[in-house]
Design a protein around this motif. Sequence first.
Motif, mmCIF file in Angstrom:
data_model
loop_
_atom_site.group_PDB
_atom_site.id
_atom_site.type_symbol
_atom_site.label_atom_id
_atom_site.label_comp_id
_atom_site.label_asym_id
_atom_site.label_seq_id
_atom_site.Cartn_x
_atom_site.Cartn_y
_atom_site.Cartn_z
ATOM 1 N N GLY A 1 0.819 -1.212 0.000
ATOM 2 C CA GLY A 1 0.000 0.000 0.000
ATOM 3 C C GLY A 1 0.850 1.258 0.000
ATOM 4 N N THR A 2 1.964 1.215 0.719
ATOM 5 C CA THR A 2 2.858 2.376 0.761
ATOM 6 C C THR A 2 3.558 2.587 -0.582
ATOM 7 O OG1 THR A 2 3.229 2.143 3.129
ATOM 8 C CG2 THR A 2 4.914 3.331 1.884
ATOM 9 N N VAL A 3 4.024 1.494 -1.191
ATOM 10 C CA VAL A 3 4.691 1.617 -2.500
ATOM 11 C C VAL A 3 3.746 2.289 -3.502
ATOM 12 C CG1 VAL A 3 5.607 0.304 -4.452
ATOM 13 C CG2 VAL A 3 6.256 -0.315 -2.110
ATOM 14 N N ILE A 4 2.516 1.793 -3.558
ATOM 15 C CA ILE A 4 1.554 2.338 -4.526
ATOM 16 C C ILE A 4 1.080 3.731 -4.093
ATOM 17 C CG2 ILE A 4 -0.746 2.023 -5.515
ATOM 18 C CD1 ILE A 4 1.345 0.134 -6.663
ATOM 19 N N GLY A 5 0.687 3.869 -2.846
ATOM 20 C CA GLY A 5 0.120 5.135 -2.373
ATOM 21 C C GLY A 5 1.103 6.289 -2.473
ATOM 22 N N SER A 6 2.328 6.069 -2.047
ATOM 23 C CA SER A 6 3.307 7.157 -2.109
ATOM 24 C C SER A 6 3.692 7.454 -3.556
ATOM 25 C CB SER A 6 4.544 6.817 -1.270
ATOM 26 O OG SER A 6 5.230 5.706 -1.789
ATOM 27 N N GLY A 7 3.606 6.454 -4.424
ATOM 28 C CA GLY A 7 3.834 6.716 -5.854
ATOM 29 C C GLY A 7 2.760 7.630 -6.412
ATOM 30 N N ILE A 8 1.497 7.351 -6.047
ATOM 31 C CA ILE A 8 0.389 8.207 -6.505
ATOM 32 C C ILE A 8 0.570 9.627 -5.958
ATOM 33 C CG2 ILE A 8 -2.109 8.585 -6.395
ATOM 34 C CD1 ILE A 8 -2.401 5.507 -6.031
ATOM 35 N N MET A 9 0.840 9.727 -4.668
ATOM 36 C CA MET A 9 1.023 11.040 -4.047
ATOM 37 C C MET A 9 2.150 11.809 -4.742
ATOM 38 S SD MET A 9 0.052 13.138 -1.639
ATOM 39 C CE MET A 9 -0.487 12.692 0.010
ATOM 40 N N GLY A 10 3.282 11.149 -4.937
ATOM 41 C CA GLY A 10 4.428 11.812 -5.572
ATOM 42 C C GLY A 10 4.100 12.292 -6.974
ATOM 43 N N GLU A 11 3.497 11.403 -7.755
ATOM 44 C CA GLU A 11 3.184 11.756 -9.140
ATOM 45 C C GLU A 11 2.169 12.904 -9.196
ATOM 46 O OE1 GLU A 11 1.416 8.611 -11.449
ATOM 47 O OE2 GLU A 11 2.817 9.011 -13.090
ATOM 48 N N THR A 12 1.202 12.856 -8.282
ATOM 49 C CA THR A 12 0.153 13.889 -8.279
ATOM 50 C C THR A 12 0.730 15.260 -7.946
ATOM 51 O OG1 THR A 12 -1.387 12.216 -7.490
ATOM 52 C CG2 THR A 12 -2.077 14.519 -7.280
ATOM 53 N N LEU A 13 1.624 15.298 -6.968
ATOM 54 C CA LEU A 13 2.096 16.584 -6.466
ATOM 55 C C LEU A 13 3.326 17.124 -7.193
ATOM 56 C CD1 LEU A 13 1.844 16.151 -2.588
ATOM 57 C CD2 LEU A 13 0.111 16.942 -4.182
ATOM 58 N N ALA A 14 4.112 16.249 -7.833
ATOM 59 C CA ALA A 14 5.444 16.671 -8.281
ATOM 60 C C ALA A 14 5.435 17.474 -9.572
ATOM 61 C CB ALA A 14 6.363 15.460 -8.426
ATOM 62 N N GLY A 15 4.264 17.645 -10.174
ATOM 63 C CA GLY A 15 4.167 18.484 -11.357
ATOM 64 C C GLY A 15 5.078 18.045 -12.487
ATOM 65 N N GLY A 16 5.180 16.743 -12.694
ATOM 66 C CA GLY A 16 5.942 16.244 -13.833
ATOM 67 C C GLY A 16 7.403 15.985 -13.558
ATOM 68 N N ASN A 17 7.920 16.411 -12.389
ATOM 69 C CA ASN A 17 9.319 16.115 -12.075
ATOM 70 C C ASN A 17 9.391 14.738 -11.425
ATOM 71 O OD1 ASN A 17 11.902 15.919 -10.875
ATOM 72 N ND2 ASN A 17 12.138 18.128 -11.165
ATOM 73 N N VAL A 18 9.761 13.748 -12.234
ATOM 74 C CA VAL A 18 9.709 12.356 -11.773
ATOM 75 C C VAL A 18 10.712 12.105 -10.663
ATOM 76 C CG1 VAL A 18 9.736 9.958 -12.510
ATOM 77 C CG2 VAL A 18 9.020 11.728 -14.102
ATOM 78 N N ALA A 19 11.832 12.828 -10.653
ATOM 79 C CA ALA A 19 12.831 12.634 -9.604
ATOM 80 C C ALA A 19 12.264 12.997 -8.233
ATOM 81 C CB ALA A 19 14.075 13.473 -9.895
ATOM 82 N N ILE A 20 11.473 14.060 -8.174
ATOM 83 C CA ILE A 20 10.871 14.452 -6.895
ATOM 84 C C ILE A 20 9.837 13.422 -6.460
ATOM 85 C CG2 ILE A 20 9.539 16.234 -5.720
ATOM 86 C CD1 ILE A 20 10.800 18.265 -7.592
ATOM 87 N N ALA A 21 9.055 12.927 -7.421
ATOM 88 C CA ALA A 21 8.094 11.873 -7.089
ATOM 89 C C ALA A 21 8.829 10.649 -6.547
ATOM 90 C CB ALA A 21 7.284 11.508 -8.331
ATOM 91 N N LEU A 22 9.949 10.298 -7.159
ATOM 92 C CA LEU A 22 10.708 9.125 -6.714
ATOM 93 C C LEU A 22 11.317 9.359 -5.335
ATOM 94 C CD1 LEU A 22 11.581 6.259 -7.511
ATOM 95 C CD2 LEU A 22 13.645 7.235 -8.506
ATOM 96 N N LEU A 23 11.694 10.604 -5.017
ATOM 97 C CA LEU A 23 12.205 10.901 -3.679
ATOM 98 C C LEU A 23 11.149 10.584 -2.614
ATOM 99 C CD1 LEU A 23 14.202 14.270 -3.856
ATOM 100 C CD2 LEU A 23 15.095 12.036 -3.224
ATOM 101 N N GLY A 24 9.912 11.035 -2.842
ATOM 102 C CA GLY A 24 8.840 10.758 -1.889
ATOM 103 C C GLY A 24 8.550 9.266 -1.795
ATOM 104 N N ASN A 25 8.503 8.616 -2.952
ATOM 105 C CA ASN A 25 8.277 7.178 -3.023
ATOM 106 C C ASN A 25 9.364 6.420 -2.251
ATOM 107 O OD1 ASN A 25 8.001 4.830 -5.831
ATOM 108 N ND2 ASN A 25 6.739 4.977 -4.034
ATOM 109 N N THR A 26 10.620 6.850 -2.401
ATOM 110 C CA THR A 26 11.767 6.215 -1.740
ATOM 111 C C THR A 26 11.691 6.384 -0.228
ATOM 112 O OG1 THR A 26 13.160 6.742 -3.649
ATOM 113 C CG2 THR A 26 14.287 6.255 -1.581
ATOM 114 N N LEU A 27 11.495 7.626 0.187
ATOM 115 C CA LEU A 27 11.430 7.946 1.614
ATOM 116 C C LEU A 27 10.337 7.133 2.303
ATOM 117 C CD1 LEU A 27 12.228 11.179 3.065
ATOM 118 C CD2 LEU A 27 9.825 10.691 3.427
ATOM 119 N N ALA A 28 9.160 7.072 1.696
ATOM 120 C CA ALA A 28 8.033 6.367 2.318
ATOM 121 C C ALA A 28 8.297 4.866 2.366
ATOM 122 C CB ALA A 28 6.745 6.663 1.546
ATOM 123 N N THR A 29 8.826 4.309 1.299
ATOM 124 C CA THR A 29 9.051 2.860 1.258
ATOM 125 C C THR A 29 10.135 2.451 2.243
ATOM 126 O OG1 THR A 29 8.438 2.881 -1.089
ATOM 127 C CG2 THR A 29 9.574 0.922 -0.263
#
Lengths: 238, 238, 238, 238
Positions: free
Chosen positions: C35-63
Amino acid sequence: MSEHLLRDAVPRRAPYPGTARRLAAEALGSFFLFGTVIGSGIMGETLAGGNVAIALLGNTLATGAILFVLITMLAPISGAHFNPAVTLTALIRREIGAGEAGLYTLVQLAGGILGVWAAHLMFELPVIQFSTHVRSGAAQAFSEGIATFGLIVTILGTVRYRPAWIAPAVGAYISAGYWFTSSTSFANPAITVARALSDTFAGIALPDVPLFLAGQIVGTLVAVVLCQWLFVAEPDEG
Amino acid sequence: MSEHLLRDAVPRRAPYPGTARRLAAEALGSFFLFGTVIGSGIMGETLAGGNVAIALLGNTLATGAILFVLITMLAPISGAHFNPAVTLTALIRREIGAGEAGLYTLVQLAGGILGVWAAHLMFELPVIQFSTHVRSGAAQAFSEGIATFGLIVTILGTVRYRPAWIAPAVGAYISAGYWFTSSTSFANPAITVARALSDTFAGIALPDVPLFLAGQIVGTLVAVVLCQWLFVAEPDEG
Amino acid sequence: MSEHLLRDAVPRRAPYPGTARRLAAEALGSFFLFGTVIGSGIMGETLAGGNVAIALLGNTLATGAILFVLITMLAPISGAHFNPAVTLTALIRREIGAGEAGLYTLVQLAGGILGVWAAHLMFELPVIQFSTHVRSGAAQAFSEGIATFGLIVTILGTVRYRPAWIAPAVGAYISAGYWFTSSTSFANPAITVARALSDTFAGIALPDVPLFLAGQIVGTLVAVVLCQWLFVAEPDEG
Amino acid sequence: MSEHLLRDAVPRRAPYPGTARRLAAEALGSFFLFGTVIGSGIMGETLAGGNVAIALLGNTLATGAILFVLITMLAPISGAHFNPAVTLTALIRREIGAGEAGLYTLVQLAGGILGVWAAHLMFELPVIQFSTHVRSGAAQAFSEGIATFGLIVTILGTVRYRPAWIAPAVGAYISAGYWFTSSTSFANPAITVARALSDTFAGIALPDVPLFLAGQIVGTLVAVVLCQWLFVAEPDEG
C-alpha cells in the motif's frame, strides 16, 4: 548529581582527556559543522536553480548528518558543544568552569570561522566577505528563542534519559528546526557570528546578529530553568 | 501483563514522575510537534514555488525528525502520547486512568494550539486564523482510518517487541504516512482540531474535522482489538 | 547452525507464535508495504508536477521508512518476509517448511493486493485496474537480478552479524535500490504481481511481469549460494 | 593497543575470516558502492529534468544508505574499507600487512569497476566509456583533501569511541560531504579511478584524476597524524 553530565553523555573508556585535546575537539567539530552549514548552502543555492526549498533540503540533510557524525565521535572528548549556548548551559549547571567555558567559546568561534573560510576556498569564493542577507524583526528573534530553547531541552532531556541517542537526537532536532522556524534555527551564537562572514545562502547581515544572539540567550536561560524541574536528577542516581 | 506498557517503553532510571511533570511533558511535546507540523508546512509552501511535492518533503522530514526527538526524551516522563488516540489506547488497555486520560487530552490540545500560534508568530502571520483547506469525502475518512490504525499498531508492536526503537519507529511511520495516505496521515484528533486554526499548508477546514475524527477513532479501536490478539502478552513476561 | 535464522533476527521474548499469528503478521506487513509503494507513488506523481525525480524521492522515503517500521515490529512474529524471494531463501536454508512457505507466499500476495486496493480507495481511484507501465528488456531483468541479489545478501549478512540492525538495513537497501537500479528495485515477486494491478506511478504492465520474476529468482539463487560460503555459520555458534 | 582496530569495529562472533572471504567482501562491497554512486547519478540526472540539486539529493540518499548497509554487514569480515585511503590508514597503523593492503586495493578497484559497468548495463548505456566531466583546479584538490581528512577522522574517532555506530556515521559523513565540498567528496582513490570510466553524472575526466588522488592522499596522511594524538589509545584498554 552528575558533575559532568554533558561530557559524560557518551561513556568514555579512556582517562579524562586533557584541556588541549578537549579544545582541539571543539575546534575540529566547529570547523566541520560551520563549514558544512556554509558549504552545503552554497552547493544548494548553486544547483537548485532558484528553488530555495530544494536548496534548503540539501542544507538540512548535510547539517543534520554532520551533527550526528561529529557528536558521535567527539562527545567523549569535549562533550561536543560546538555552540556557546551549550557551553553556557554547562556553565550554569556547574559542569564546566568559567575559564574553560571561555576557552571553549573562543575555539568554537576560531575553528568555526576557519570552517567558513575553508568552504569559501572549496567553492572558489573570496575568503573574506560579509553577509548582506537581512534577517531582521521581532519574529526572527522570537524564532531563535524557540529554536535555542528546543535545542537545549533536547540536549538536557536526551542526555538525562537516553544518553546513547544524543547524536541522532541533536541532528534530528536541527534538521526539523531548519523547517519549523522562520529563522532556520541558527540556535548557536558562534555560528551566528561566523555566518555574518559569508555572503552566501546561510549568511546573516552583521546588523541582525545582536537580535539573533538575544533570542538565543533568552531561549537558553528559559530552557535551563525548565529542565532543572522537568528532568530532575533523582538522588538515587548519585 | 505490564500495567504501564506505553509509559515504560523507554526504561526509566528515576522515580515515577508526578502528574505535574507528566502533563508538562505532554504539553511541551505537543507544542513542538504541532508547531513543527504547521511551521514546516508554511516554510515548505513559501519556498517551494508552487511545487507541492517539495513542500511535502520538507514537511515530512521535519515532522518525522521532531517526533523522533520528542519521543526519545519525553517518553520516560509521560509516555510521549501527544495524541488523544494514543491516550485512548492506553485508557482501553487500562494503562492510564480516565481522569488522567482527560487531563492528557486537555494539555495535548492546549500545548499543541500554543505551538500552532507560535508558528504563526515566527512566520509573522495573524495568530488567530481558521483554515479554508477543504479535505472532505469518504476517501479522506478511510485514509485517516488506515493511518491511525497503522500508527497504533506501530506503537503497540514496537513497544511490545523492540521498546528501545519506539522513537525512530513512530517518526518513520508518520514520515511514510504523509505520502502513502491521501489525507497525509493526521492520525491525531488533537492535531486535527489544532490544524483547523491555521489557514496554511497543513490546515484543515473546520467542517471537515468531524470526518477526520471519526476515521481516527475507528482506526484506533480496530487496531487495539487486533493487537490484543497479535501482540499477545505472554504470562512469562509478568 | 541456527535453524531459524531469519525468524530469530530480532530476539523474541515470547513463546513461539502460532501459524495464524505468523500468517496474520505477513498479511498485515504486506498490506502496509505494498500500500505504501503504490500510495506514495500516486502522491508523488500527483504533487510533483511532472518532475519524476521528486516523485521518486517521496516514493523512496516512504518505502524505506515503512520497511524499517514493519520489520521492527513484525520480525519477532513471522520473520517479516513480505516477499516470496525471502521466503524462498528461508525454504532453501531449511528455516521454514514447504507448506508454511506456500502459505506465506499466499498471504503476502493476498495482503499485498488488498494494500494496493486500499491505496486506490484512499486516492479515489478505481479499485480494479491494470498497469500500462511498460518496463521491458534484458536490462530491466538484469537490474532486478542485481537488486534481488543485493537484498538477499543484505538480509543474510545483517542477520548473521548484526541482527539488531536488520530493520534499518533493509529499509536503507531498498531506498538505495530505488535509485541505483534502472528498474527501481522491485526485488519482490509478490509486489511485482500486485503492481501489475495498479495503473499508477509504481505499476508494471502485466506482460513484463515474467521477466521481472525471472531476474528476481536468479538473483535470489545466486545470493543464497554466495552467502552460504561468505557468511559461513561457525560451529561455535551452536 | 588494539592490533586490528578497523577490522574489529563490529564485534565478530566467528573465527577470523580467511583471506579469500576478506577479499570477496571487499570486492562485493566495492561493487555495490561504486555501482550505487554511478547508477543513482544516472537515475537522478535522467529524471530530474535539469535540476542538478534534485539529482544530487537522490545520489546522496542512495550513497549514504548503501554505505550504511555495506559496512553493517561486511565490516565483521574485511573491515569494510572499499577505499584505498582507508586501507592506507590501516597500513600506516599496522592493522594490516603490506601484502594484504595491496590485495585489498586491487579487489576494491576490480570489484568497483565491475559495479560501474553493471550500472551501465542496467541503464542500457555502453559498458566501456570515459568521462568528459571536467573537475579541475586547486579548489577541487583542496576540497578532496578536506573530504578525505574528514572521512578518516570520522572512521578513526567512531571506531575508537562508538564502534557500534561506525556504519551510520560513515554513511552520514559522506551524505554531508556530497553537499559541503565543491568536489562532492569522492574521498576514495579507487572510486576516483572508476568514475573516470563513466561519462555520466558522477564521472570525472581522466586528466583530473591525479589532482583528486593527491588531495585524497594528503588528507589521509594529515588525518592519521592528528588522530594518533586526538584519539589516543589509552593503556588501560589493553
